[in-house]
Design a protein around this motif. Structure first.
Motif, PDB file in Angstrom:
ATOM      1  N   ARG A 159       2.950   4.505 -47.358  1.00 41.17           N
ATOM      2  CA  ARG A 159       3.417   4.363 -45.956  1.00 41.17           C
ATOM      3  C   ARG A 159       4.771   3.966 -45.780  1.00 41.17           C
ATOM      4  O   ARG A 159       5.246   3.059 -46.878  1.00 41.17           O
ATOM      5  N   ILE A 161       7.939   2.358 -43.244  1.00 43.57           N
ATOM      6  CA  ILE A 161       8.580   1.905 -41.849  1.00 43.57           C
ATOM      7  C   ILE A 161       9.773   2.457 -41.740  1.00 43.57           C
ATOM      8  O   ILE A 161      10.728   2.481 -42.620  1.00 43.57           O
ATOM      9  N   HIS A 194       8.556   8.221 -40.650  1.00 45.47           N
ATOM     10  CA  HIS A 194       7.681   6.814 -40.188  1.00 45.47           C
ATOM     11  C   HIS A 194       6.187   7.203 -40.209  1.00 45.47           C
ATOM     12  O   HIS A 194       5.704   7.989 -39.514  1.00 45.47           O
ATOM     13  N   ALA A 196       3.832   4.182 -41.101  1.00 43.07           N
ATOM     14  CA  ALA A 196       3.210   3.016 -41.107  1.00 43.07           C
ATOM     15  C   ALA A 196       2.525   2.693 -39.902  1.00 43.07           C
ATOM     16  O   ALA A 196       2.628   3.451 -38.772  1.00 43.07           O
ATOM     17  N   ASN A 197       1.520   1.794 -39.984  1.00 41.82           N
ATOM     18  CA  ASN A 197       0.799   1.358 -39.103  1.00 41.82           C
ATOM     19  C   ASN A 197       1.644   0.389 -37.963  1.00 41.82           C
ATOM     20  O   ASN A 197       1.490   0.365 -36.630  1.00 41.82           O
ATOM     21  N   LEU A 198       2.499  -0.640 -38.497  1.00 44.87           N
ATOM     22  CA  LEU A 198       3.532  -1.213 -37.828  1.00 44.87           C
ATOM     23  C   LEU A 198       4.622  -0.298 -37.162  1.00 44.87           C
ATOM     24  O   LEU A 198       5.074   0.647 -37.814  1.00 44.87           O
ATOM     25  N   PHE A 220       3.391  -8.374 -36.980  1.00 44.33           N
ATOM     26  CA  PHE A 220       2.465  -8.321 -37.802  1.00 44.33           C
ATOM     27  C   PHE A 220       1.011  -7.860 -37.338  1.00 44.33           C
ATOM     28  O   PHE A 220       0.875  -8.369 -36.016  1.00 44.33           O
ATOM     29  N   PHE A 225      -1.617  -5.815 -41.622  1.00 47.67           N
ATOM     30  CA  PHE A 225      -0.326  -5.280 -41.724  1.00 47.67           C
ATOM     31  C   PHE A 225       0.764  -6.405 -41.279  1.00 47.67           C
ATOM     32  O   PHE A 225       0.940  -7.052 -40.469  1.00 47.67           O
ATOM     33  N   HIS A 226       2.039  -6.363 -42.466  1.00 48.60           N
ATOM     34  CA  HIS A 226       2.858  -7.486 -42.151  1.00 48.60           C
ATOM     35  C   HIS A 226       4.156  -7.029 -42.317  1.00 48.60           C
ATOM     36  O   HIS A 226       4.366  -6.036 -43.268  1.00 48.60           O
ATOM     37  N   TRP A 227       5.345  -7.295 -41.503  1.00 43.90           N
ATOM     38  CA  TRP A 227       6.546  -7.456 -42.040  1.00 43.90           C
ATOM     39  C   TRP A 227       7.130  -8.772 -42.660  1.00 43.90           C
ATOM     40  O   TRP A 227       7.321  -9.850 -41.674  1.00 43.90           O
ATOM     41  N   ASP A 240       4.124  -3.370 -44.261  1.00 43.17           N
ATOM     42  CA  ASP A 240       2.796  -2.750 -43.552  1.00 43.17           C
ATOM     43  C   ASP A 240       1.658  -2.849 -44.463  1.00 43.17           C
ATOM     44  O   ASP A 240       1.011  -1.969 -44.704  1.00 43.17           O
ATOM     45  N   ASP A 241       1.568  -4.150 -45.201  1.00 42.95           N
ATOM     46  CA  ASP A 241       0.360  -4.473 -45.746  1.00 42.95           C
ATOM     47  C   ASP A 241       0.261  -5.934 -45.945  1.00 42.95           C
ATOM     48  O   ASP A 241       0.782  -6.753 -45.243  1.00 42.95           O
TER      49      ASP A 241
END
Length: 526
Positions: A159, A161, A194, A196-198, A220, A225-227, A240-241
């Protein structure tokens, strides 16, 4: 370097066939002669950022340029990387971290320079180089920032972003270190590639982190899912993980662009089809009438440019099918085509679950208030905020579609979303159950069977609709608001309720039996 202006050089030892272009105040004949990107009246001139370079030189290419972000104030000229091709160009790089898995180098806050773009290949380690670091609040506060673009990738998954936002609160946070980016969850544009989930599924946003606003949990979803960009606050590198460590290769980049003068000069400049819009300005260029001339789908308030004219469609799905490059936003639609209904603005979600969703119900309700729901057969509500607390009653963001307007949209799928300040669970599921669609389009019948014919979205955490056992029937234009489904959990029933009943109940997978909690209810159709 021979101390003379020769071999195609416009000034001494610069430009021509040499690798170094002319510096500020040196002679030039064209923009490409200058490492500032701009040749004005035969002299290379400094401008403040990449968007100004592109404004002065529409043919500018992706490259490193010299700029002066604060004009004649304390900072001197600095080299920056400009993206002149993505989404109209004019982007200045302000954060760049290419991190090698298994390492945990310190991030670097920059006050007098910006990072330069290096490699795009995951696996390299650029720590300690000019390619490493991010602009701190003080430096960003000197820049004209009207739009921010986040990009990121990791070796942990495929994925990517790639989105932009013009959210004023988020931009203020990045420039001051105070506040947060909560608003971007609904105020962003997914760009090409794009996947990603975020940020669409972000549920949490760190606040007041000063110079680490760009790096530390800017947005996040808890434990999912995190930035996140490394030390000093964390030893984690996440895109995104949630690996919870530094084991994977990662690439984080953030770009910004300002508002060029062409956006505010009351003239139709290159790339603009109407006054002060379009081109590479942050505000898209809408047309002023449904049949106005256009050159691309994104310039039309209808979302579709058909044979050189803005053309109406009946729903967000039709826009999405005919103009797949159009982003989430508000567009004018004509639900019944050539029928008697007038056109209406509609909020379209072009990213969630394949895109093409039309918003038909939107209620952001403030705790301890008792406004009435509003049904309309002529207009649809527009999407407003997503952060609980504000009161949107009485605005164009408050209300829901009546039965006849819903019937004109001819839906085959319905998507429910709801959150409340009472608990952290969220309702987020879709259904294509014919009885639900018939009920919402006619007001007759009910949502019986919804628990066995629904698909949860990835962030769905509520009990409803999968414990729904009870359904109010035949509620006409209140079909979507007056307890269309509810069910038992222990010795109480959990409800979907929107200002319903004499107690003005606002309920999302709970039973407060009143309006004491802030809530957000949304329904989309496709």
């Amino acid at each position: 370097y021979n101390g003379e202006a020769n071999h195609g050089e416009m000034d001494v030892d610069c430009a021509g066939t040499c690798p170094n272009r002319c510096e500020a105040a040196q002679a030039c004949e064209q923009n490409s002669d200058c490492n500032t990107g701009s040749c004005d009246q035969g002299v290379c001139v400094l401008v403040s950022d990449c968007s100004r370079i592109l404004e002065a030189n529409p043919d500018a290419v992706d490259n490193d340029y010299m700029v002066d972000v604060d004009g004649e104030d304390g900072l001197g000229p600095m080299k920056v990387t400009c993206d002149m091709s993505t989404e109209g160009g004019g982007w200045t790089l302000v954060l760049n971290y290419l991190h090698r898995g298994g390492t945990n180098p310190m991030t670097e806050v920059l006050a007098d320079r910006l990072p330069i773009k290096g490699s795009n290949a995951l696996g390299a380690d650029e720590s300690g180089t000019e390619y490493w670091g991010h602009a701190g609040n003080a430096l960003l506060s000197l820049m004209d920032v009207a739009q921010v673009r986040f990009t990121g990738s990791t070796s942990n998954h495929d994925r990517r972003i790639n989105f932009s936002t013009t959210n004023a609160d988020c931009i203020n946070y990045l420039k001051t270190g105070t506040g947060g980016c909560d608003g971007i969850v609904t105020d962003f544009q997914a760009l090409a590639g794009h996947t990603a989930n975020l940020p669409a599924e972000a549920t949490h946003f760190m606040h007041d982190l000063g110079d680490y606003a760009l790096t530390s949990h800017t947005f996040f979803k808890a434990a999912t899912f995190h930035w996140l960009i490394g030390p000093p606050n964390y030893s984690r590198w996440e895109v995104d993980d949630y690996p919870g460590n530094a084991n994977f290769h990662t690439l984080h980049r953030v770009w910004v662009r300002g508002t060029p003068e062409k956006c505010t000069n009351s003239e139709i400049d290159d790339g603009e089809e109407w006054f002060d819009c379009g081109g590479f300005c942050p505000t898209p260029c809408p047309t002023l009438g449904i049949t106005d001339p256009c050159s691309s789908n994104r310039r039309c308030i209808t979302g579709v440019c058909d044979n050189g004219s803005c053309s109406l469609r009946s729903s967000c799905l039709e826009i999405h099918n005919d103009a797949p490059d159009v982003l989430s936003g508000d567009y004018i639609i004509d639900p019944d085509g050539d029928g008697p209904m007038d056109t209406t603005w509609a909020s379209c979600d072009m990213a969630r679950d394949g895109g093409g969703w039309t918003l038909v119900l939107n209620y952001l309700h403030a705790a301890n208030t008792t406004p009435d729901p509003v049904a309309s057969d002529t207009t649809l509500p527009l999407k407003g905020g997503t952060v609980l607390g504000p009161d949107e009653s009485g605005t164009d963001k408050w209300g829901h579609s009546g039965n006849s307007l819903m019937a004109a949209l001819n839906p085959t799928e319905v998507l429910f979303f709801g959150i409340t300040s009472d608990h952290p669970r969220r309702i987020h599921f879709k259904t294509g159950l014919p009885t639900v669609i018939e009920y919402f389009t006619t007001g007759q019948g009910g949502c019986n069977g919804i628990k066995d014919a629904s698909t949860p979205m990835s962030d769905h955490s509520a009990n409803l609709p999968f414990n729904a056992e009870f359904f109010w029937q035949d509620k006409g234009n209140a079909a979507m608001t007056d307890f269309p489904f509810y069910g038992p959990l222990g010795n109480i029933n959990l409800h979907w309720g929107i200002g319903a009943n004499a107690n003005h109940r606002w309920e999302v997978d709970n039973f407060p039996n009143g309006p004491q909690f802030s809530t957000l209810h949304r329904i989309w159709v496709r």
